[in-house]
Design a protein around this motif. Structure first.
Motif, PDB file in Angstrom:
ATOM      1  N   ILE A  65       0.832  -1.203   0.000  1.00 37.25           N
ATOM      2  CA  ILE A  65       0.000   0.000   0.000  1.00 37.25           C
ATOM      3  C   ILE A  65       0.867   1.254   0.000  1.00 37.25           C
ATOM      4  O   ILE A  65       0.620   2.206  -0.749  1.00 37.25           O
ATOM      5  CB  ILE A  65      -0.954  -0.022   1.218  1.00 37.25           C
ATOM      6  N   GLN A  66       1.923   1.232   0.807  1.00 36.91           N
ATOM      7  CA  GLN A  66       2.831   2.383   0.856  1.00 36.91           C
ATOM      8  C   GLN A  66       3.491   2.626  -0.498  1.00 36.91           C
ATOM      9  O   GLN A  66       3.548   3.765  -0.983  1.00 36.91           O
ATOM     10  CB  GLN A  66       3.901   2.153   1.919  1.00 36.91           C
ATOM     11  N   GLU A  67       3.977   1.560  -1.119  1.00 37.81           N
ATOM     12  CA  GLU A  67       4.715   1.718  -2.378  1.00 37.81           C
ATOM     13  C   GLU A  67       3.799   2.076  -3.544  1.00 37.81           C
ATOM     14  O   GLU A  67       4.269   2.584  -4.558  1.00 37.81           O
ATOM     15  CB  GLU A  67       5.523   0.458  -2.663  1.00 37.81           C
ATOM     16  N   ALA A  68       2.495   1.819  -3.373  1.00 39.27           N
ATOM     17  CA  ALA A  68       1.534   2.220  -4.405  1.00 39.27           C
ATOM     18  C   ALA A  68       1.001   3.624  -4.153  1.00 39.27           C
ATOM     19  O   ALA A  68       0.172   4.123  -4.924  1.00 39.27           O
ATOM     20  CB  ALA A  68       0.377   1.229  -4.456  1.00 39.27           C
ATOM     21  N   GLY A  69       1.478   4.278  -3.092  1.00 36.63           N
ATOM     22  CA  GLY A  69       1.070   5.661  -2.826  1.00 36.63           C
ATOM     23  C   GLY A  69      -0.056   5.801  -1.839  1.00 36.63           C
ATOM     24  O   GLY A  69      -0.646   6.891  -1.719  1.00 36.63           O
ATOM     25  N   GLY A  70      -0.372   4.740  -1.106  1.00 29.10           N
ATOM     26  CA  GLY A  70      -1.449   4.801  -0.123  1.00 29.10           C
ATOM     27  C   GLY A  70      -0.940   5.025   1.286  1.00 29.10           C
ATOM     28  O   GLY A  70       0.263   5.042   1.548  1.00 29.10           O
ATOM     29  N   LEU A  71      -1.883   5.178   2.215  1.00 28.07           N
ATOM     30  CA  LEU A  71      -1.582   5.398   3.629  1.00 28.07           C
ATOM     31  C   LEU A  71      -2.193   4.266   4.450  1.00 28.07           C
ATOM     32  O   LEU A  71      -3.364   4.330   4.836  1.00 28.07           O
ATOM     33  CB  LEU A  71      -2.155   6.748   4.088  1.00 28.07           C
ATOM     34  N   PRO A  72      -1.434   3.205   4.710  1.00 26.76           N
ATOM     35  CA  PRO A  72      -1.965   2.101   5.513  1.00 26.76           C
ATOM     36  C   PRO A  72      -1.981   2.462   6.994  1.00 26.76           C
ATOM     37  O   PRO A  72      -1.085   3.168   7.486  1.00 26.76           O
ATOM     38  CB  PRO A  72      -0.979   0.965   5.238  1.00 26.76           C
ATOM     39  N   GLU A  73      -2.989   1.985   7.705  1.00 28.16           N
ATOM     40  CA  GLU A  73      -3.075   2.202   9.142  1.00 28.16           C
ATOM     41  C   GLU A  73      -3.410   0.878   9.815  1.00 28.16           C
ATOM     42  O   GLU A  73      -4.425   0.253   9.492  1.00 28.16           O
ATOM     43  CB  GLU A  73      -4.135   3.246   9.477  1.00 28.16           C
ATOM     44  N   LEU A  74      -2.550   0.441  10.722  1.00 23.29           N
ATOM     45  CA  LEU A  74      -2.705  -0.868  11.344  1.00 23.29           C
ATOM     46  C   LEU A  74      -3.642  -0.788  12.549  1.00 23.29           C
ATOM     47  O   LEU A  74      -3.470   0.056  13.421  1.00 23.29           O
ATOM     48  CB  LEU A  74      -1.342  -1.407  11.779  1.00 23.29           C
ATOM     49  N   CYS A  75      -4.596  -1.692  12.576  1.00 24.64           N
ATOM     50  CA  CYS A  75      -5.542  -1.775  13.689  1.00 24.64           C
ATOM     51  C   CYS A  75      -5.225  -2.939  14.617  1.00 24.64           C
ATOM     52  O   CYS A  75      -5.901  -3.122  15.634  1.00 24.64           O
ATOM     53  CB  CYS A  75      -6.965  -1.929  13.162  1.00 24.64           C
ATOM     54  N   GLY A  76      -4.241  -3.771  14.252  1.00 21.70           N
ATOM     55  CA  GLY A  76      -3.878  -4.902  15.084  1.00 21.70           C
ATOM     56  C   GLY A  76      -4.965  -5.963  15.113  1.00 21.70           C
ATOM     57  O   GLY A  76      -5.766  -6.097  14.181  1.00 21.70           O
ATOM     58  N   VAL A  77      -4.994  -6.740  16.209  1.00 17.88           N
ATOM     59  CA  VAL A  77      -5.986  -7.811  16.357  1.00 17.88           C
ATOM     60  C   VAL A  77      -7.342  -7.196  16.665  1.00 17.88           C
ATOM     61  O   VAL A  77      -7.512  -6.502  17.673  1.00 17.88           O
ATOM     62  CB  VAL A  77      -5.567  -8.794  17.464  1.00 17.88           C
ATOM     63  N   ILE A  78      -8.293  -7.449  15.799  1.00 22.21           N
ATOM     64  CA  ILE A  78      -9.624  -6.867  15.930  1.00 22.21           C
ATOM     65  C   ILE A  78     -10.574  -7.705  15.079  1.00 22.21           C
ATOM     66  O   ILE A  78     -10.132  -8.504  14.250  1.00 22.21           O
ATOM     67  CB  ILE A  78      -9.601  -5.379  15.481  1.00 22.21           C
ATOM     68  N   SER A  79     -11.863  -7.558  15.268  1.00 25.89           N
ATOM     69  CA  SER A  79     -12.820  -8.397  14.546  1.00 25.89           C
ATOM     70  C   SER A  79     -13.129  -7.850  13.157  1.00 25.89           C
ATOM     71  O   SER A  79     -12.928  -6.660  12.876  1.00 25.89           O
ATOM     72  CB  SER A  79     -14.119  -8.517  15.340  1.00 25.89           C
ATOM     73  N   THR A  80     -13.654  -8.708  12.300  1.00 28.08           N
ATOM     74  CA  THR A  80     -14.086  -8.280  10.968  1.00 28.08           C
ATOM     75  C   THR A  80     -15.164  -7.200  11.043  1.00 28.08           C
ATOM     76  O   THR A  80     -15.058  -6.176  10.358  1.00 28.08           O
ATOM     77  CB  THR A  80     -14.576  -9.485  10.155  1.00 28.08           C
ATOM     78  N   PRO A  81     -16.223  -7.376  11.854  1.00 28.16           N
ATOM     79  CA  PRO A  81     -17.223  -6.304  11.905  1.00 28.16           C
ATOM     80  C   PRO A  81     -16.679  -4.990  12.447  1.00 28.16           C
ATOM     81  O   PRO A  81     -17.182  -3.917  12.093  1.00 28.16           O
ATOM     82  CB  PRO A  81     -18.326  -6.874  12.812  1.00 28.16           C
ATOM     83  N   ALA A  82     -15.647  -5.061  13.284  1.00 30.02           N
ATOM     84  CA  ALA A  82     -15.035  -3.817  13.757  1.00 30.02           C
ATOM     85  C   ALA A  82     -14.383  -3.066  12.605  1.00 30.02           C
ATOM     86  O   ALA A  82     -14.483  -1.833  12.510  1.00 30.02           O
ATOM     87  CB  ALA A  82     -14.011  -4.116  14.849  1.00 30.02           C
ATOM     88  N   ILE A  83     -13.704  -3.785  11.707  1.00 24.39           N
ATOM     89  CA  ILE A  83     -13.117  -3.142  10.529  1.00 24.39           C
ATOM     90  C   ILE A  83     -14.213  -2.552   9.642  1.00 24.39           C
ATOM     91  O   ILE A  83     -14.084  -1.442   9.115  1.00 24.39           O
ATOM     92  CB  ILE A  83     -12.242  -4.134   9.735  1.00 24.39           C
ATOM     93  N   SER A  84     -15.312  -3.273   9.476  1.00 22.32           N
ATOM     94  CA  SER A  84     -16.444  -2.757   8.700  1.00 22.32           C
ATOM     95  C   SER A  84     -16.984  -1.468   9.314  1.00 22.32           C
ATOM     96  O   SER A  84     -17.335  -0.524   8.591  1.00 22.32           O
ATOM     97  CB  SER A  84     -17.554  -3.811   8.646  1.00 22.32           C
ATOM     98  N   PHE A  85     -17.046  -1.407  10.638  1.00 28.50           N
ATOM     99  CA  PHE A  85     -17.515  -0.202  11.332  1.00 28.50           C
ATOM    100  C   PHE A  85     -16.498   0.931  11.261  1.00 28.50           C
ATOM    101  O   PHE A  85     -16.827   2.095  10.988  1.00 28.50           O
ATOM    102  CB  PHE A  85     -17.825  -0.540  12.799  1.00 28.50           C
ATOM    103  N   LEU A  86     -15.228   0.604  11.509  1.00 30.77           N
ATOM    104  CA  LEU A  86     -14.188   1.631  11.605  1.00 30.77           C
ATOM    105  C   LEU A  86     -13.861   2.288  10.267  1.00 30.77           C
ATOM    106  O   LEU A  86     -13.445   3.450  10.222  1.00 30.77           O
ATOM    107  CB  LEU A  86     -12.914   1.027  12.196  1.00 30.77           C
ATOM    108  N   THR A  87     -14.028   1.563   9.173  1.00 28.66           N
ATOM    109  CA  THR A  87     -13.671   2.117   7.869  1.00 28.66           C
ATOM    110  C   THR A  87     -14.451   3.404   7.581  1.00 28.66           C
ATOM    111  O   THR A  87     -13.837   4.454   7.341  1.00 28.66           O
ATOM    112  CB  THR A  87     -13.850   1.075   6.755  1.00 28.66           C
ATOM    113  N   PRO A  88     -15.788   3.402   7.626  1.00 29.91           N
ATOM    114  CA  PRO A  88     -16.484   4.688   7.431  1.00 29.91           C
ATOM    115  C   PRO A  88     -16.342   5.626   8.623  1.00 29.91           C
ATOM    116  O   PRO A  88     -16.317   6.856   8.450  1.00 29.91           O
ATOM    117  CB  PRO A  88     -17.948   4.276   7.226  1.00 29.91           C
TER     118      PRO A  88
END
Length: 448
Positions: A65-88
């Protein structure tokens, strides 16, 4: 072009195609390239469950992601629905969850969420597959990520998600004095769910909450509730709750030790839902028991079926305006609150209904009478079209006639594993069992 995305993202054995380093790097790079059509430096969240391969997959994706010009942010160990919630919630352009859900630890996967918190549609996935297939990029050398990084989490993201869940509980719904047994499958909620319920006042016995990178889902969690059933009886618990590795599903055990699945939850939430003038519809899949359809019909609620996969359930819910939907496997979507299956949210709403009705799970589900249903999973080397398997269609036709009009036969290949899945349902248990065995026998020559 080989399809990468199944019904729930990309999945396979970690370290082997399609989860080898080079392919994973291309996934991260091509996703970022695609998102740069929307933003010059797309912000992408990355979460993972507790598998030993999670840290190195995280490293490869972050670098890509970094080398393609993006900004990755690590959330560590967390659930799938948490990622779905946190993204928006965080304004990210996409979210990635590294998980193989209920699969064993050797497997892993990549689930991708759009900025809305929903999984990408088929058109976007096909676009990404074309980009990945045409790429010749290779992953740069990386040192292995091991040790303490395995269980690393980001407290701020856990707090945001927990705060959202608390807001989903109706005022006045107390868990004071409620005894729960909570099985986290040594997965993503191991450090979160027991303490979350304790903070709401419940007395909690935690089960399978010691992840070591290898034990996720091993005789634990939503697919293996045997120990949970015994613990509920021993603890004299009000309810047992079992999550899978990434906690996008939940199974339940009532106070009598009886297992309750997604069909039971859909009946309960459908029965006590306030449809607020919307359609009296619950969306399930082709796997939903006929008994659910009959029970909902008696309440004036229509069951609409989709293909297997919570993404298809969500698409139909959005099309119809339905508020409740899900799968027999325990993925339940509550559209007013979430855009994906969320085991912890489902558990909260189930407990809320039980407390409001001043009843136990065993009391409120009594009206749903299940039809005998037999499920058979047959491991296969390859997914041969059913019409090319000698005698299969003839056997299917024979048993459809024998079982009668109030019956169903469903055969499909798993979208995430090399399995032929067979479901037979009808009024006569003996005939149902016989039909499932005869149909499964046709796949014996395809076994590994």
């Amino acid at each position: 072009m080989v399809a990468l995305f199944g019904t729930d993202g990309i999945r396979g054995i970690a370290g082997k195609p399609p989860l080898d380093r080079d392919t994973v790097y291309r996934v991260g790079y091509c996703l970022t390239e695609y998102l740069r059509n929307l933003a010059p430096s797309p912000h992408i969240l990355i979460g993972r469950d507790t598998r030993e391969s999670g840290p190195w997959l995280e490293v490869v994706l972050r670098r890509a992601i970094q080398e393609a010009g993006g900004l990755p942010e690590l959330c560590g160990v967390i659930s799938t629905p948490a990622i779905s919630f946190l993204t928006p919630k965080t304004g990210a352009h996409a979210g990635i969850m590294i998980s193989a859900s209920h699969n064993p630890y050797r497997d892993n996967g990549i689930k991708v969420f759009a900025s809305t918190g929903m999984k990408f549609n088929d058109d976007v996935e096909e676009d990404l597959e074309r980009r990945i297939a045409s790429s010749s990029l290779t992953a740069p050398p990386e040192s292995a990520a091991t040790g303490a990084a395995l269980l690393a989490s980001v407290p701020e993201y856990c707090r945001l998600y927990s705060s959202f869940l608390r807001q989903c509980v109706s005022p006045g719904c107390s868990l004071e004095g409620v005894r729960l047994v909570v099985d986290c499958a040594h997965g993503a909620l191991s450090a979160i769910a027991p303490e979350f319920f304790r903070a709401l006042g419940a007395e909690v016995r935690a089960l399978h909450c010691e992840p070591d990178g290898h034990n996720i889902n091993r005789k634990a969690g939503a697919l293996h509730v045997e120990r949970l059933q015994q613990e509920v009886l021993d603890f004299k618990a009000y309810l047992g709750i079992a999550f899978d590795g990434d906690a996008d599903r939940a199974m339940f055990v009532d106070s009598r030790g009886v297992r309750r699945d997604g069909d039971d939850v859909l009946y309960l939430l459908g029965r006590f839902s306030d449809f607020q003038g919307g359609p009296r519809v619950v969306v399930g899949t082709v796997m939903a028991n006929l008994g659910l359809e009959v029970a909902l019909e008696s309440l004036g609620i229509r069951l609409v079926r989709t293909s297997v996969g919570d993404r298809y359930v969500l698409e139909e819910m959005l099309r119809l305006g339905a508020m409740v939907g899900g799968e027999q496997s325990g993925h339940v979507i509550l559209l007013r609150l979430a855009r994906t299956g969320d085991g912890l949210l489902t558990a909260l709403k189930v407990i809320e209904v039980l407390r409001q009705q001043k009843a136990g799970m065993e009391d409120l589900w009594g009206a749903m009478r299940r039809f005998p249903q037999v499920l058979r999973d047959v491991p296969v080397r390859s997914k041969v079209p059913f019409d090319e398997i000698p005698g299969l269609r003839e056997t299917e036709a024979f048993y459809k006639e024998k079982l009668g009009p109030r019956s169903r036969i469903l055969m499909r290949y798993s979208g995430t594993e090399r399995l032929a899945r067979i479901m037979v349902e009808g009024e006569d248990r003996g005939a149902v069992t016989e039909a499932a065995a005869r149909l499964a026998a046709h796949f014996d020559s395809l076994r590994p």
